[in-house]
Design a protein around this motif. Sequence first.
Motif, PDB file in Angstrom:
ATOM      1  N   PRO A  30      39.040  42.536  36.995  1.00 56.19           N
ATOM      2  CA  PRO A  30      39.072  43.233  38.297  1.00 56.19           C
ATOM      3  C   PRO A  30      37.677  43.360  38.938  1.00 56.19           C
ATOM      4  O   PRO A  30      37.574  43.572  40.132  1.00 56.19           O
ATOM      5  N   VAL A  31      36.638  43.235  38.139  1.00 56.38           N
ATOM      6  CA  VAL A  31      35.270  43.201  38.680  1.00 56.38           C
ATOM      7  C   VAL A  31      34.648  41.887  38.236  1.00 56.38           C
ATOM      8  O   VAL A  31      34.736  41.522  37.071  1.00 56.38           O
ATOM      9  N   PHE A  32      34.048  41.186  39.164  1.00 58.91           N
ATOM     10  CA  PHE A  32      33.395  39.928  38.806  1.00 58.91           C
ATOM     11  C   PHE A  32      32.263  39.702  39.816  1.00 58.91           C
ATOM     12  O   PHE A  32      32.020  40.562  40.672  1.00 58.91           O
ATOM     13  N   HIS A  33      31.573  38.591  39.681  1.00 56.44           N
ATOM     14  CA  HIS A  33      30.425  38.350  40.562  1.00 56.44           C
ATOM     15  C   HIS A  33      30.602  37.054  41.352  1.00 56.44           C
ATOM     16  O   HIS A  33      31.179  36.101  40.846  1.00 56.44           O
ATOM     17  N   GLN A  34      30.089  37.062  42.561  1.00 54.80           N
ATOM     18  CA  GLN A  34      30.118  35.851  43.381  1.00 54.80           C
ATOM     19  C   GLN A  34      28.742  35.581  43.952  1.00 54.80           C
ATOM     20  O   GLN A  34      27.917  36.493  44.079  1.00 54.80           O
TER      21      GLN A  34
END
Length: 353
Positions: free
Chosen positions: A214-218
């Motif tokens: 549900p939390v990630f990086h872009q």
Amino acid sequence: MNNEIFEKAEKEIEIAQHGIKNISDNEKLEQWRIKYFGRKGLILSFTQKIGGLPEELRPLAGRKINEWKNYLNSLYENKKKEIISSSAIKETFHHGSMPLYTYPGKEPDYAYLHPLTIVTKNMVDIFKKMGFGIHTGPEIETDYYNFSALNTPENHPARDMWDTLYLDYHEKILLRTHTSPVQIRIMKKIKPPFRIIAVGKCFRRDAFDSSHSPVFHQMEGLMVGHGINFAHLKGILIYFLKELFDSEIKVRFLPAYFPFTEPSAEISISCVICKGKGCSTCGGSGWLEILGAGMVHPEVFGNISRKDPAYSPDKITGFAFGMGIERIAMLKYGIDDIRHFYNNDIRFISQFG
Ligand code: PHE
């Protein structure tokens, strides 16, 4: 005869007082305690003798016993404290019978960079070399920046592409689902031409599994100016991917759809695990999808140019791209489960620094 009993006891107290002086460990101290306070110890055996004394001596005997008891007890308590503090000193300077200063020394644990930090730095460095500026934006966004300004108005079916976590649905405040809102924030702040990247956390209403969090990086990219075209997009992304992975990889552009770019592309690289032959990582296809990209949609420029004519879609063009950092780190390091990134297990973290 009666005085003799008192004198004998006083002597024994004196012996007790001398005896405790040489004691330096708990075992001997316990033997000492039993000798004076135990069932057959001085205090009890004297107490038992009170009954045999003439009546007038009994109160005195009682007082004396109390006095001796308190005295012996204070000797005992003081010695106990002394033993505890001296053994603490011993543990500081000794290990068993060995003085600790003869030991080789204990190395401290090192700090390690998290694999996501390392990969992000690698990626940023490549874009820096190409003259891109580095920006960030807020993780809490409004519906406007995350969707509407990106040509995805309310009720647009493309909103289904991002399962959104709203902080306040009525006030239209949400956790950004991608880094694309930074495109809008940058264009409202600086004038073209420019090229920038933006890195940060994104949030989606996904359950944890081996490839979702549900939390990630872009990382987002945006280049705007006069005469920017699709060939620039291709050139920059192919250079980036070859620098990041390996100059031998192949890069594939397929048509795709994003509301904020037109035309849009989905960009894949030949599988870094099987070199394109087909394996479980690439699902047998030989290709790994890495990036979404495209030419900035004129509607997006239109939203900005209403306030700033420098962004008139007649005058300028641009391209944008976005990619997931976890996915890239997993492919670069052969990590098979996204959850490893967030478990804070030092055995995992320490493998990359
Ligand atoms: N924001 C898109 C996503 O998260 C990726 C993207 C960015 C596509 C920029 C095109 C241009 O899916």
